[in-house]
Design a protein around this motif. Structure first.
Motif, PDB file in Angstrom:
ATOM      1  N   PRO A   6       0.825  -1.210   0.000  1.00 45.02           N
ATOM      2  CA  PRO A   6       0.000   0.000   0.000  1.00 45.02           C
ATOM      3  C   PRO A   6       0.861   1.263   0.000  1.00 45.02           C
ATOM      4  O   PRO A   6       1.787   1.377   0.794  1.00 45.02           O
ATOM      5  N   LEU A   7       0.560   2.160  -0.930  1.00 44.89           N
ATOM      6  CA  LEU A   7       1.338   3.386  -1.085  1.00 44.89           C
ATOM      7  C   LEU A   7       0.462   4.611  -0.862  1.00 44.89           C
ATOM      8  O   LEU A   7      -0.721   4.610  -1.202  1.00 44.89           O
ATOM      9  N   VAL A   8       1.049   5.657  -0.286  1.00 48.58           N
ATOM     10  CA  VAL A   8       0.379   6.944  -0.112  1.00 48.58           C
ATOM     11  C   VAL A   8       1.268   8.030  -0.690  1.00 48.58           C
ATOM     12  O   VAL A   8       2.489   7.863  -0.794  1.00 48.58           O
ATOM     13  N   ILE A   9       0.663   9.132  -1.065  1.00 49.19           N
ATOM     14  CA  ILE A   9       1.426  10.256  -1.609  1.00 49.19           C
ATOM     15  C   ILE A   9       1.654  11.262  -0.490  1.00 49.19           C
ATOM     16  O   ILE A   9       0.706  11.700   0.165  1.00 49.19           O
ATOM     17  N   LYS A  10       2.915  11.595  -0.279  1.00 49.40           N
ATOM     18  CA  LYS A  10       3.294  12.568   0.753  1.00 49.40           C
ATOM     19  C   LYS A  10       4.106  13.672   0.099  1.00 49.40           C
ATOM     20  O   LYS A  10       4.811  13.451  -0.879  1.00 49.40           O
ATOM     21  N   GLU A  11       3.998  14.855   0.675  1.00 44.92           N
ATOM     22  CA  GLU A  11       4.800  15.971   0.188  1.00 44.92           C
ATOM     23  C   GLU A  11       6.090  16.028   0.992  1.00 44.92           C
ATOM     24  O   GLU A  11       6.057  16.059   2.218  1.00 44.92           O
ATOM     25  N   ARG A  12       7.214  16.025   0.302  1.00 43.25           N
ATOM     26  CA  ARG A  12       8.526  16.076   0.948  1.00 43.25           C
ATOM     27  C   ARG A  12       9.176  17.423   0.658  1.00 43.25           C
ATOM     28  O   ARG A  12       9.058  17.955  -0.442  1.00 43.25           O
ATOM     29  N   GLN A  13       9.865  17.936   1.655  1.00 40.75           N
ATOM     30  CA  GLN A  13      10.526  19.227   1.541  1.00 40.75           C
ATOM     31  C   GLN A  13      12.039  19.032   1.412  1.00 40.75           C
ATOM     32  O   GLN A  13      12.655  18.380   2.225  1.00 40.75           O
ATOM     33  N   TRP A  14      12.601  19.576   0.351  1.00 41.41           N
ATOM     34  CA  TRP A  14      14.040  19.648   0.194  1.00 41.41           C
ATOM     35  C   TRP A  14      14.442  21.101   0.375  1.00 41.41           C
ATOM     36  O   TRP A  14      13.592  21.982   0.469  1.00 41.41           O
ATOM     37  N   SER A  15      15.715  21.365   0.429  1.00 42.77           N
ATOM     38  CA  SER A  15      16.154  22.748   0.659  1.00 42.77           C
ATOM     39  C   SER A  15      15.720  23.683  -0.470  1.00 42.77           C
ATOM     40  O   SER A  15      15.467  24.858  -0.236  1.00 42.77           O
ATOM     41  N   ASP A  16      15.595  23.158  -1.681  1.00 41.50           N
ATOM     42  CA  ASP A  16      15.270  24.018  -2.814  1.00 41.50           C
ATOM     43  C   ASP A  16      13.870  23.808  -3.402  1.00 41.50           C
ATOM     44  O   ASP A  16      13.454  24.547  -4.281  1.00 41.50           O
ATOM     45  N   ARG A  17      13.154  22.794  -2.930  1.00 44.47           N
ATOM     46  CA  ARG A  17      11.833  22.536  -3.527  1.00 44.47           C
ATOM     47  C   ARG A  17      10.996  21.604  -2.651  1.00 44.47           C
ATOM     48  O   ARG A  17      11.498  20.968  -1.750  1.00 44.47           O
ATOM     49  N   LYS A  18       9.711  21.538  -3.004  1.00 42.18           N
ATOM     50  CA  LYS A  18       8.801  20.561  -2.418  1.00 42.18           C
ATOM     51  C   LYS A  18       8.404  19.610  -3.533  1.00 42.18           C
ATOM     52  O   LYS A  18       8.262  20.023  -4.680  1.00 42.18           O
ATOM     53  N   LYS A  19       8.228  18.346  -3.165  1.00 39.49           N
ATOM     54  CA  LYS A  19       7.872  17.361  -4.178  1.00 39.49           C
ATOM     55  C   LYS A  19       6.934  16.332  -3.563  1.00 39.49           C
ATOM     56  O   LYS A  19       7.086  15.959  -2.412  1.00 39.49           O
ATOM     57  N   LYS A  20       5.965  15.871  -4.351  1.00 39.13           N
ATOM     58  CA  LYS A  20       5.071  14.808  -3.903  1.00 39.13           C
ATOM     59  C   LYS A  20       5.687  13.479  -4.307  1.00 39.13           C
ATOM     60  O   LYS A  20       6.048  13.285  -5.470  1.00 39.13           O
ATOM     61  N   VAL A  21       5.814  12.586  -3.335  1.00 37.21           N
ATOM     62  CA  VAL A  21       6.399  11.273  -3.590  1.00 37.21           C
ATOM     63  C   VAL A  21       5.483  10.183  -3.055  1.00 37.21           C
ATOM     64  O   VAL A  21       4.743  10.390  -2.102  1.00 37.21           O
ATOM     65  N   GLU A  22       5.571   9.015  -3.700  1.00 39.18           N
ATOM     66  CA  GLU A  22       4.807   7.854  -3.260  1.00 39.18           C
ATOM     67  C   GLU A  22       5.638   7.077  -2.258  1.00 39.18           C
ATOM     68  O   GLU A  22       6.753   6.670  -2.561  1.00 39.18           O
ATOM     69  N   VAL A  23       5.099   6.904  -1.055  1.00 31.57           N
ATOM     70  CA  VAL A  23       5.819   6.177  -0.003  1.00 31.57           C
ATOM     71  C   VAL A  23       4.927   5.063   0.534  1.00 31.57           C
ATOM     72  O   VAL A  23       3.693   5.162   0.491  1.00 31.57           O
ATOM     73  N   PRO A  24       5.527   3.992   1.040  1.00 31.95           N
ATOM     74  CA  PRO A  24       4.727   2.898   1.597  1.00 31.95           C
ATOM     75  C   PRO A  24       3.950   3.346   2.841  1.00 31.95           C
ATOM     76  O   PRO A  24       4.448   4.121   3.654  1.00 31.95           O
ATOM     77  N   LEU A  25       2.740   2.845   2.972  1.00 28.96           N
ATOM     78  CA  LEU A  25       1.928   3.138   4.145  1.00 28.96           C
ATOM     79  C   LEU A  25       2.528   2.485   5.385  1.00 28.96           C
ATOM     80  O   LEU A  25       2.537   3.066   6.458  1.00 28.96           O
ATOM     81  N   PHE A  26       3.077   1.276   5.222  1.00 32.01           N
ATOM     82  CA  PHE A  26       3.704   0.549   6.319  1.00 32.01           C
ATOM     83  C   PHE A  26       5.190   0.389   6.004  1.00 32.01           C
ATOM     84  O   PHE A  26       5.543  -0.322   5.064  1.00 32.01           O
ATOM     85  N   ASN A  27       6.042   1.023   6.789  1.00 33.80           N
ATOM     86  CA  ASN A  27       7.484   0.928   6.550  1.00 33.80           C
ATOM     87  C   ASN A  27       7.970  -0.508   6.727  1.00 33.80           C
ATOM     88  O   ASN A  27       7.678  -1.152   7.723  1.00 33.80           O
ATOM     89  N   SER A  28       8.732  -0.980   5.758  1.00 34.91           N
ATOM     90  CA  SER A  28       9.383  -2.302   5.765  1.00 34.91           C
ATOM     91  C   SER A  28       8.424  -3.486   5.734  1.00 34.91           C
ATOM     92  O   SER A  28       8.811  -4.597   6.080  1.00 34.91           O
ATOM     93  N   TYR A  29       7.175  -3.283   5.286  1.00 33.16           N
ATOM     94  CA  TYR A  29       6.235  -4.395   5.184  1.00 33.16           C
ATOM     95  C   TYR A  29       5.607  -4.462   3.799  1.00 33.16           C
ATOM     96  O   TYR A  29       5.261  -3.441   3.210  1.00 33.16           O
ATOM     97  N   VAL A  30       5.460  -5.694   3.304  1.00 27.39           N
ATOM     98  CA  VAL A  30       4.731  -5.977   2.071  1.00 27.39           C
ATOM     99  C   VAL A  30       3.827  -7.163   2.378  1.00 27.39           C
ATOM    100  O   VAL A  30       4.236  -8.105   3.068  1.00 27.39           O
ATOM    101  N   PHE A  31       2.600  -7.138   1.887  1.00 29.34           N
ATOM    102  CA  PHE A  31       1.679  -8.252   2.071  1.00 29.34           C
ATOM    103  C   PHE A  31       1.808  -9.191   0.873  1.00 29.34           C
ATOM    104  O   PHE A  31       1.792  -8.730  -0.271  1.00 29.34           O
ATOM    105  N   VAL A  32       1.954 -10.482   1.136  1.00 35.11           N
ATOM    106  CA  VAL A  32       2.056 -11.462   0.055  1.00 35.11           C
ATOM    107  C   VAL A  32       0.916 -12.467   0.180  1.00 35.11           C
ATOM    108  O   VAL A  32       0.558 -12.888   1.276  1.00 35.11           O
ATOM    109  N   HIS A  33       0.347 -12.820  -0.965  1.00 31.39           N
ATOM    110  CA  HIS A  33      -0.817 -13.709  -1.024  1.00 31.39           C
ATOM    111  C   HIS A  33      -0.379 -15.015  -1.668  1.00 31.39           C
ATOM    112  O   HIS A  33      -0.184 -15.082  -2.872  1.00 31.39           O
ATOM    113  N   LEU A  34      -0.182 -16.051  -0.826  1.00 29.50           N
ATOM    114  CA  LEU A  34       0.284 -17.327  -1.354  1.00 29.50           C
ATOM    115  C   LEU A  34      -0.035 -18.471  -0.417  1.00 29.50           C
ATOM    116  O   LEU A  34      -0.522 -18.274   0.689  1.00 29.50           O
TER     117      LEU A  34
END
Length: 154
Positions: A30-58
């Protein structure tokens, strides 16, 4: 088939999901869009909703296949068994992420510690415990999903 929680190397969630899909394993990051601030700009990036987790169906027997991805570390365990996520919980996460940002939850005159039923938004019909009420937000605990929501006032 069950949904299992796979722990990944930090910042490898999207890579692991892509690699697993490439070898035919059904997975969900699951990914969410967050706004990140750098020293010279702001940018929207896609980041995982849960850090270091992926759901696998098997299937249980196919669990070792995920380690073909170099970013896969281990499965998450609960009570000495691989942690499994119910299909309806995955559906709720997908529904929540696809809902418009305008979803609102009315808490009204509820008190801290009171159990309520969410009546709108992506978590409709979920039971929640009011943990905190402030001037700007509410904190709700969805015990069945094991998560805490911080909702802003209207």
């Amino acid at each position: 088939m069950n949904w299992y929680v796979l722990y990944t190397k930090p910042k490898w969630e999207k890579k692991v999901a892509e690699q697993l899909q490439a070898i035919g394993i059904d997975c969900y990051c699951p990914l969410v869009i967050k706004e990140r601030q750098w020293s010279d700009r702001k940018k929207k990036v896609e980041v995982p909703l849960f850090n270091s987790y992926v759901f696998v169906h098997l299937e249980e027997k196919d669990r070792p296949l995920v380690f073909q991805s170099p970013g896969a570390v281990r499965f998450l365990f609960w009570l000495q068994k691989p942690a499994m996520v119910r299909e309806d919980e995955i559906a709720t996460i997908k529904k929540w992420l696809s809902a418009p940002n305008a979803a609102e939850i009315e808490v009204g005159t509820y008190q801290v510690g009171e159990t309520i039923q969410v009546d709108s938004g992506p978590f409709v019909n979920q039971q929640a415990v009011v943990q905190e009420v402030t001037a700007s937000h509410y904190v709700l605990v969805l015990e069945s999903m094991g998560c805490v929501l911080k909702m802003k006032h209207k």
